[in-house]
Design a protein around this motif. Structure first.
Motif, PDB file in Angstrom:
ATOM      1  N   GLY A 125      91.892  94.394 -20.507  1.00  0.00           N
ATOM      2  CA  GLY A 125      92.157  93.320 -19.566  1.00  0.00           C
ATOM      3  C   GLY A 125      92.695  92.095 -20.274  1.00  0.00           C
ATOM      4  O   GLY A 125      92.991  92.111 -21.469  1.00  0.00           O
ATOM      5  N   ILE A 126      92.828  91.026 -19.509  1.00  0.00           N
ATOM      6  CA  ILE A 126      93.322  89.756 -20.021  1.00  0.00           C
ATOM      7  C   ILE A 126      92.187  88.753 -19.906  1.00  0.00           C
ATOM      8  O   ILE A 126      91.627  88.558 -18.820  1.00  0.00           O
ATOM      9  N   TYR A 127      91.846  88.113 -21.011  1.00  0.00           N
ATOM     10  CA  TYR A 127      90.702  87.201 -21.045  1.00  0.00           C
ATOM     11  C   TYR A 127      91.122  85.839 -21.566  1.00  0.00           C
ATOM     12  O   TYR A 127      91.645  85.737 -22.682  1.00  0.00           O
ATOM     13  N   VAL A 140      92.709  76.712 -24.792  1.00  0.00           N
ATOM     14  CA  VAL A 140      92.472  78.053 -24.263  1.00  0.00           C
ATOM     15  C   VAL A 140      93.578  78.974 -24.761  1.00  0.00           C
ATOM     16  O   VAL A 140      94.756  78.633 -24.707  1.00  0.00           O
ATOM     17  N   LEU A 141      93.172  80.143 -25.255  1.00  0.00           N
ATOM     18  CA  LEU A 141      94.159  81.152 -25.629  1.00  0.00           C
ATOM     19  C   LEU A 141      93.872  82.421 -24.852  1.00  0.00           C
ATOM     20  O   LEU A 141      92.757  82.645 -24.396  1.00  0.00           O
ATOM     21  N   ASN A 142      94.893  83.225 -24.671  1.00  0.00           N
ATOM     22  CA  ASN A 142      94.758  84.460 -23.895  1.00  0.00           C
ATOM     23  C   ASN A 142      94.577  85.628 -24.850  1.00  0.00           C
ATOM     24  O   ASN A 142      95.337  85.785 -25.803  1.00  0.00           O
ATOM     25  N   VAL A 143      93.574  86.442 -24.575  1.00  0.00           N
ATOM     26  CA  VAL A 143      93.342  87.653 -25.349  1.00  0.00           C
ATOM     27  C   VAL A 143      93.661  88.826 -24.434  1.00  0.00           C
ATOM     28  O   VAL A 143      93.072  88.963 -23.362  1.00  0.00           O
ATOM     29  N   GLU A 153     100.685  94.132 -18.473  1.00  0.00           N
ATOM     30  CA  GLU A 153     101.678  93.092 -18.245  1.00  0.00           C
ATOM     31  C   GLU A 153     100.965  91.759 -18.080  1.00  0.00           C
ATOM     32  O   GLU A 153      99.990  91.654 -17.348  1.00  0.00           O
ATOM     33  N   LEU A 154     101.458  90.745 -18.750  1.00  0.00           N
ATOM     34  CA  LEU A 154     100.885  89.410 -18.617  1.00  0.00           C
ATOM     35  C   LEU A 154     101.326  88.782 -17.307  1.00  0.00           C
ATOM     36  O   LEU A 154     102.493  88.891 -16.932  1.00  0.00           O
ATOM     37  N   ALA A 161      94.952  84.816 -14.631  1.00  0.00           N
ATOM     38  CA  ALA A 161      94.170  85.791 -15.380  1.00  0.00           C
ATOM     39  C   ALA A 161      92.678  85.561 -15.183  1.00  0.00           C
ATOM     40  O   ALA A 161      91.881  86.450 -15.415  1.00  0.00           O
ATOM     41  N   GLU A 162      92.278  84.373 -14.800  1.00  0.00           N
ATOM     42  CA  GLU A 162      90.868  84.074 -14.619  1.00  0.00           C
ATOM     43  C   GLU A 162      90.429  84.674 -13.360  1.00  0.00           C
ATOM     44  O   GLU A 162      89.758  85.245 -12.843  1.00  0.00           O
TER      45      GLU A 162
END
Length: 162
Positions: A125-127, A140-143, A153-154, A161-162
């Motif tokens: 997933g995207i965190y 904040v960075l996206n993992v 896909e982002l 993403a939240e």
């Protein structure tokens, strides 16, 4: 009796402050334990200079942290891992892994304890992950965690993403 606090004293004050205390409290507790010294003009002046120097150091550290936050903010870190049933990872992505990947990708070294990750990531997933650099500075960075077979896909909007 006027004393200059050399250390923070609970229910009295912070280091560098001049306080009026009773004679017995000052003579029998504060002075012998090293929590305070008698407040002479010289001592007060030295304390003011130390406080001013400390404020300069804090401002310089804050400026550096803001520059670091600008570099980190919005970064996307991709992790590829083996995936089992129900999109669960074999293993997990930890704050140490995130700190290492961030250092590889951007050259910015961040202590793993500053990465706000309640528990290791165990699903794809995207965190969005916060990095606590300083009080009030939390970029904040996206993992992105994806399986070996396919890629995620982002979204166009990081808040989605939240």
């Amino acid at each position: 009796m006027k004393v200059l606090l050399t250390q923070d004293v609970e229910k009295l004050g912070k280091a560098g402050e001049v306080k009026e205390v009773s004679g017995g409290y000052g003579r029998n507790f504060l002075l012998p334990k090293g929590f305070a010294v008698l407040a002479t003009r010289g001592q007060v002046k030295q304390a003011e200079e130390r406080i001013a120097a400390n404020q300069k150091r804090v401002q310089a550290a804050r400026k550096d942290a803001e520059a670091l936050a600008a570099r980190i903010s919005g970064q996307t870190l991709r992790f590829v891992a083996r995936v089992g049933e129900l999109d669960r990872l074999y293993g997990s992505v930890t704050s140490s892994d995130i700190a290492e990947k961030l250092q590889q990708q951007t050259g910015v070294e961040v202590d793993r304890r500053r990465i706000d990750l309640d528990e290791p990531i165990k699903r794809i997933g995207i965190y969005p992950i916060k990095v606590q650099l300083m009080a009030g500075l939390e970029p904040v960075l996206n993992v992105v965690v994806e399986g070996e077979a396919g890629s995620l896909e982002l979204p166009a909007d990081p808040e989605a993403a939240e």
